[in-house]
Design an enzyme around this catalytic site. Structure first.
Site, PDB file in Angstrom:
ATOM      1  CE1 TYR A 296     -59.554   6.978   5.010  1.00 22.86           C
ATOM      2  CE2 TYR A 296     -57.712   5.966   6.138  1.00 22.86           C
ATOM      3  CZ  TYR A 296     -59.137   5.753   5.768  1.00 22.86           C
ATOM      4  OH  TYR A 296     -59.873   5.446   7.258  1.00 22.86           O
TER       5      TYR A 296
ATOM      6  CB  ILE B 232     -62.350   1.330   0.833  1.00 22.41           C
ATOM      7  CG1 ILE B 232     -61.608   1.343  -0.400  1.00 22.41           C
ATOM      8  CG2 ILE B 232     -61.536   0.996   2.098  1.00 22.41           C
ATOM      9  CD1 ILE B 232     -60.463   2.164  -0.576  1.00 22.41           C
TER      10      ILE B 232
ATOM     11  CE  LYS C  91     -62.113   4.134   3.649  1.00 20.31           C
ATOM     12  NZ  LYS C  91     -61.466   3.463   4.728  1.00 20.31           N
TER      13      LYS C  91
ATOM     14  CB  THR D 180     -61.641  -0.874   9.780  1.00 17.88           C
ATOM     15  OG1 THR D 180     -62.447   0.206   9.208  1.00 17.88           O
ATOM     16  CG2 THR D 180     -62.553  -1.855  10.184  1.00 17.88           C
TER      17      THR D 180
END
Length: 291
Positions: free
Chosen positions: A135, A204, A163, A46
């Site tokens: 991740y 998250i 995540k 992001t």
């Protein structure tokens, strides 16, 4: 270390000249802290990590560290296309004072699962004082953090959690049920309620840039035992989540952040700004959520 609460996946604001706007970044951090977030994740997807120059990354890390201080958990993205590059990114992140890192598989190289495990093990061995959050975001890396890798790392004392951003809820359930030593953090925003039902304690969260109060209220309501109340909060947010997940995620998060009162600029090329039609549709669901 416990992964808990709402951890905004921070946008990177740019000014009219296209430079990183550190004053706006500081204002976003303070607003989200006031809303009750637990910490921050700079330099993630992001935050347009891939589009930033190395000096910009270092400066963003410094700003976040200086503004937040001890008021929240900091987990910095440190990624690249090969192990050498990732080690360099981890090194400069550690030099900036970060000990918790969010690390995805190297993109473009397409490592096998054995090679990916060796990649993570090299990072852990090279930096004995860091913690790693895996991740899994295969739509961006084209490589999944597979169950063999998770099985090998889930009891490592410095692998905190994962995540999970695959969008595959069954996979998230399997991780939560089979690998209790690995903390599950929601990375699929439209599935946050499901993640929490299956054992996640943290999110998250890209949408925390848009309405931090709402996502914090969701977390607090759920963890306070009011599952139905958390469902109602999620129901109000869900049209925005669905719109975000339908495509152009970064551009929409940045536009939502603009609607929330922060001038964060457009995403960097090759991403193009939203069309007027896309803005109208996003603004419609955003305003309905606010109402």
């Amino acid at each position: 270390m416990k992964l808990n609460g709402i951890l905004p996946a921070l946008v990177t604001p740019f000014n009219a000249a296209g430079k990183v706007d550190h004053d706006t970044l500081a204002s976003i951090l303070e607003t989200q802290l006031a809303a009750g977030v637990s910490g921050f994740v700079p330099l993630g997807s992001t935050g347009e990590y891939y589009a930033l120059a190395n000096d910009e990354r270092r400066q963003i890390l410094a700003t976040v560290k200086e503004v937040v201080g001890g008021r929240g958990t900091l987990i910095a993205g440190a990624n690249g296309s090969c192990t050498r590059e990732v080690l360099e990114q981890v090194s400069q992140t550690v030099d900036a004072g970060y000990t918790n890192l969010l690390i995805a598989p190297p993109y473009y190289a397409l490592p096998s699962q054995a090679e990916l495990l060796a990649h993570y093990q090299t990072i852990l061995d090279t930096f004995p004082d860091i913690n790693v959050v895996l991740y899994n975001y295969p739509i961006r890396t084209n490589v999944e953090v597979g169950m063999d890798v998770i099985a090998a790392l889930h009891e490592h004392p410095r692998v905190l959690g994962i995540k999970e951003s695959s969008g595959n809820l069954l996979r998230a359930i399997e991780i939560g049920e089979q690998y209790k030593g690995l903390q599950l953090s929601c990375g699929s925003d439209d599935q946050a309620l499901d993640f929490y039902l299956w054992g996640a304690d943290s999110w998250i969260c890209g949408p925390a840039n848009i309405f931090p109060e709402k996502v914090v209220a969701f977390h607090r309501t759920f963890t306070g035992g009011d599952i139905r109340g958390a469902q109602e909060i999620m129901r109000t947010m869900f049209p925005v989540m669905a719109n975000l997940e339908s495509g152009k995620f970064v551009q929409k998060v940045k536009y939502g952040t603009e609607l929330a009162g922060f001038k964060v600029g457009n995403a960097r090329a090759p991403l193009l700004p939203l069309t007027e039609e896309e803005k109208v549709e996003f603004r419609r669901v955003f305003e309905a959520c606010q109402g």
